[in-house]
Design an enzyme around this catalytic site. Sequence first.
Site, PDB file in Angstrom:
ATOM      1  N   SER A 270      -2.307 -40.837  30.057  1.00 46.38           N
ATOM      2  CA  SER A 270      -1.904 -40.047  29.415  1.00 46.38           C
ATOM      3  C   SER A 270      -0.971 -38.973  29.983  1.00 46.38           C
ATOM      4  CB  SER A 270      -2.987 -39.614  28.246  1.00 46.38           C
ATOM      5  OG  SER A 270      -3.691 -38.505  29.104  1.00 46.38           O
ATOM      6  N   LYS A 271      -0.703 -38.459  28.980  1.00 47.52           N
ATOM      7  CA  LYS A 271       0.258 -37.492  29.432  1.00 47.52           C
ATOM      8  C   LYS A 271      -0.135 -36.040  29.650  1.00 47.52           C
ATOM      9  CE  LYS A 271       4.342 -35.425  27.303  1.00 47.52           C
ATOM     10  NZ  LYS A 271       5.440 -34.394  26.206  1.00 47.52           N
TER      11      LYS A 271
END
Length: 502
Positions: A270-271
């Site tokens: 995930s970012k």
Amino acid sequence: MNFFWEEFTMDMAWFDEMEGRIPHGEVRTRFAPSPTGYMHVGNLRTALYTWLIARHGNGKFILRIEDTDQGRLVEGATEIIYSTLRQCGLDWDEGPDVGGPVGPYIQTQRRELYGKYAQLLVEKGGAYYCFCEKTESEEDAGDFDRADDPCRDLPLEEARARVAAGEPYVIRQRIPRGGQTTFHDAVFGSITVDNDTLDDQVLIKRDGLPTYNFANVVDDHLMGITHVVRGSEYLSSAPKYNLLYESFGWEIPEYIHCSPVMRDAHNKMSKRHGDPSYEDLLAQGYLSPAVVNYVSLLGWAPKGENSEREFFTLQELSEVFDVAGISKSPAIFDREKLNYFNAHYLRAMAPEEFYAVAEPYLKEAVHAPQVDLKLLAPLVQGRCDTLRDIAPQVDFLDALPPYSNELYCHKKMKTNEENSLEALNAVLPVLEGLESWSYDAIHDALVGLAARLELKNGRIMWPVRTALSGKAVTPGGAVELCQLLGKEESLSRIRKGIQQLS
Ligand code: GLU
């Protein structure tokens, strides 16, 4: 009652025309990203598999931008999608910029169309107007059972009258009460769910825009999509999509749901956790073809004669790719493995190709004007996992770092501080006297000196390399370093070595 009737009259000829536009008889896949500003590795993999299925089947790869969730839009995000796909070599046959027979390819530009299809679905009994949106929060809180929604059973005429009177509404899917729905996925097999576990999801929102859940079905149908590749987070919605297809009387495409790409055993990439996007990886010194090759194997494995093979060009992948090789288990993004792929691709490059990608990194690391970066590049080519590994290997060229005399002591070379000093003292006049500073001239001079002194080459080369670099490990040996640094700088570093050892 006639005043609003016209508005709801179905223009069946228009629907027929839309049907008539749908291409048949070819494989058609689509990549349908939402422009949220970030092409994460899982997205890239979805795009790649989607492209591979199309190319493997000599079909069409379609790019569709899913921008109906206006809250999540990020400026410039569509450009990132374009540039990522381009850099990866994933060319599209139809899309917002190139057009095609079933456009527009941006969902907000298809707005009118979803409303019409929602009305058609209402007509067919598969959806209904719902006016009690205020109960959404109660529903979330568990205080309201959507099955008791009075709107579900409103007579259609009455609902239309309220719409015509301007009352706000959403359109919801009418999930059958009782019974089961089965869908088939190429990766996960057949899955059956009780209809009572499915909710009457919103298809058209109050603002008139469709939800993803509705738009994807309408678009996949109208675009003639034969294979739908997407993340497994959509698996639980698939039965509802099937019910939509069935209510419309449309053919259901082949589903290919892919398990997530994980950062570790428990978490998706995930970012938010700082996991890299495709662009980040390039900025970190990875080569696009290496990333694409590595990503292709995150959740897919070749079969048969290729089952042991790791390295594939995009073209080769399109030949061997097979949906049957996609795995149900989540894949873990492994930086070490990616490094291994990248190192392979770096080493396999032709010297000019490598120079082209390495040049910016070399220029940033080396400013000494006499250093010929074209001579330096081949020396580092085989010693990098990523292009970022270049700088720390060549930092000594600009300025000799402080180093300890212990570096002169090398067991295998049989060098110590004392005999290194002797060696450097012998080397200095020889190199001073050299007229040509070519590789061969330097080489012959140093090897010739070792021969005259009846020493092994290492006894001369090791002290010289040490004096020139101040490092235990360098790209290139004594001769290459002399050549790179130039005569003046080389002699000055050798003199400094002599001084330091004296
Ligand atoms: N817009 C959706 C996403 O970005 C696409 C899902 C799909 O491929 O159907 O997740």
